[in-house]
Design a protein around this motif. Structure first.
Motif, PDB file in Angstrom:
ATOM      1  N   VAL A  10     -11.058  30.265  31.426  1.00 27.08           N
ATOM      2  CA  VAL A  10     -10.387  29.823  30.138  1.00 27.08           C
ATOM      3  C   VAL A  10     -10.919  28.498  29.714  1.00 27.08           C
ATOM      4  O   VAL A  10     -10.975  27.391  30.409  1.00 27.08           O
ATOM      5  CB  VAL A  10      -8.868  29.607  30.838  1.00 27.08           C
ATOM      6  N   PRO A  11     -11.190  28.311  28.300  1.00 24.41           N
ATOM      7  CA  PRO A  11     -11.901  27.437  27.820  1.00 24.41           C
ATOM      8  C   PRO A  11     -10.935  26.169  28.068  1.00 24.41           C
ATOM      9  O   PRO A  11      -9.638  26.048  27.847  1.00 24.41           O
ATOM     10  CB  PRO A  11     -12.062  27.583  26.341  1.00 24.41           C
ATOM     11  N   HIS A  12     -11.701  24.994  28.443  1.00 28.40           N
ATOM     12  CA  HIS A  12     -11.054  23.751  28.444  1.00 28.40           C
ATOM     13  C   HIS A  12     -11.271  22.921  27.124  1.00 28.40           C
ATOM     14  O   HIS A  12     -12.352  22.820  26.807  1.00 28.40           O
ATOM     15  CB  HIS A  12     -11.476  22.844  29.822  1.00 28.40           C
ATOM     16  N   LEU A  13     -10.147  22.469  26.548  1.00 30.49           N
ATOM     17  CA  LEU A  13     -10.313  22.135  25.191  1.00 30.49           C
ATOM     18  C   LEU A  13      -9.836  20.546  24.906  1.00 30.49           C
ATOM     19  O   LEU A  13      -8.960  20.030  25.732  1.00 30.49           O
ATOM     20  CB  LEU A  13      -9.372  22.733  24.141  1.00 30.49           C
ATOM     21  N   GLU A  14     -10.552  19.805  24.152  1.00 24.34           N
ATOM     22  CA  GLU A  14     -10.447  18.428  24.072  1.00 24.34           C
ATOM     23  C   GLU A  14     -10.499  17.905  22.648  1.00 24.34           C
ATOM     24  O   GLU A  14     -11.616  18.300  21.998  1.00 24.34           O
ATOM     25  CB  GLU A  14     -11.504  17.612  24.923  1.00 24.34           C
ATOM     26  N   LYS A  15      -9.809  17.136  21.971  1.00 23.20           N
ATOM     27  CA  LYS A  15      -9.724  16.826  20.738  1.00 23.20           C
ATOM     28  C   LYS A  15     -10.137  15.329  20.939  1.00 23.20           C
ATOM     29  O   LYS A  15      -9.797  14.392  21.614  1.00 23.20           O
ATOM     30  CB  LYS A  15      -8.383  16.711  20.124  1.00 23.20           C
ATOM     31  N   ASP A  16     -11.399  14.993  20.094  1.00 17.03           N
ATOM     32  CA  ASP A  16     -12.009  13.634  20.026  1.00 17.03           C
ATOM     33  C   ASP A  16     -12.257  13.390  18.590  1.00 17.03           C
ATOM     34  O   ASP A  16     -13.247  13.725  18.239  1.00 17.03           O
ATOM     35  CB  ASP A  16     -13.352  13.627  20.973  1.00 17.03           C
ATOM     36  N   GLY A  17     -11.408  12.882  17.988  1.00 20.59           N
ATOM     37  CA  GLY A  17     -11.279  12.607  16.481  1.00 20.59           C
ATOM     38  C   GLY A  17     -11.456  13.703  15.774  1.00 20.59           C
ATOM     39  O   GLY A  17     -10.414  14.544  15.876  1.00 20.59           O
TER      40      GLY A  17
END
Ligand SMILES: [Fe+2]
Length: 122
Positions: A41-48
């Motif tokens: 399962v893709p691990h997602l992170e928002k950075d700007g």
């Protein structure tokens, strides 16, 4: 977007518009193969404005016989981004989504364990 696998050659295609599927291809469904969720399962992170994708929360192997072949990002308006991957690369990709806000879905394809997805409010 829908993802299809050729039952003989194992090649994978995505179709972003239309319903015609080439002969020999069957639709892939996220999570249809029983395998370790934490590695797929893709691990997602928002950075700007950047979406960072890692497959998965425990890094997936990237061996010649078992690896992540591609990562797709599909925005709610149908816009699609794709990063192809090869064995020995990191199972990750970064996408600059500019001013986009809203829900998006990230898909990844493992050559042994098929299609997986995750969604995030970006
Ligand atoms: Fe896998």
């Amino acid at each position: 977007m829908k993802v299809y696998r050729n039952t003989k050659t194992k090649s994978v295609i995505e179709i972003v518009f239309g319903e015609a599927v080439p002969e020999g291809y069957v639709e892939c469904f996220a999570g249809e193969v029983d395998a370790a969720q934490e590695k797929h399962v893709p691990h997602l992170e928002k950075d700007g404005t950047t979406l960072k994708v890692q497959v998965g929360s425990v890094e997936h192997p990237m061996l010649p016989e078992h690896y992540i072949t591609a990562i797709w990002v599909e925005l709610k308006d149908g816009t699609l981004y794709k990063q192809t991957l090869h064995a020995n690369q990191k199972p990750e990709a970064h996408f600059d989504l500019g001013s986009y806000t809203g829900e998006l879905t990230v898909y990844e394809y493992c050559n042994l364990h098929g299609l997986w997805k995750a969604t995030i409010e970006f």
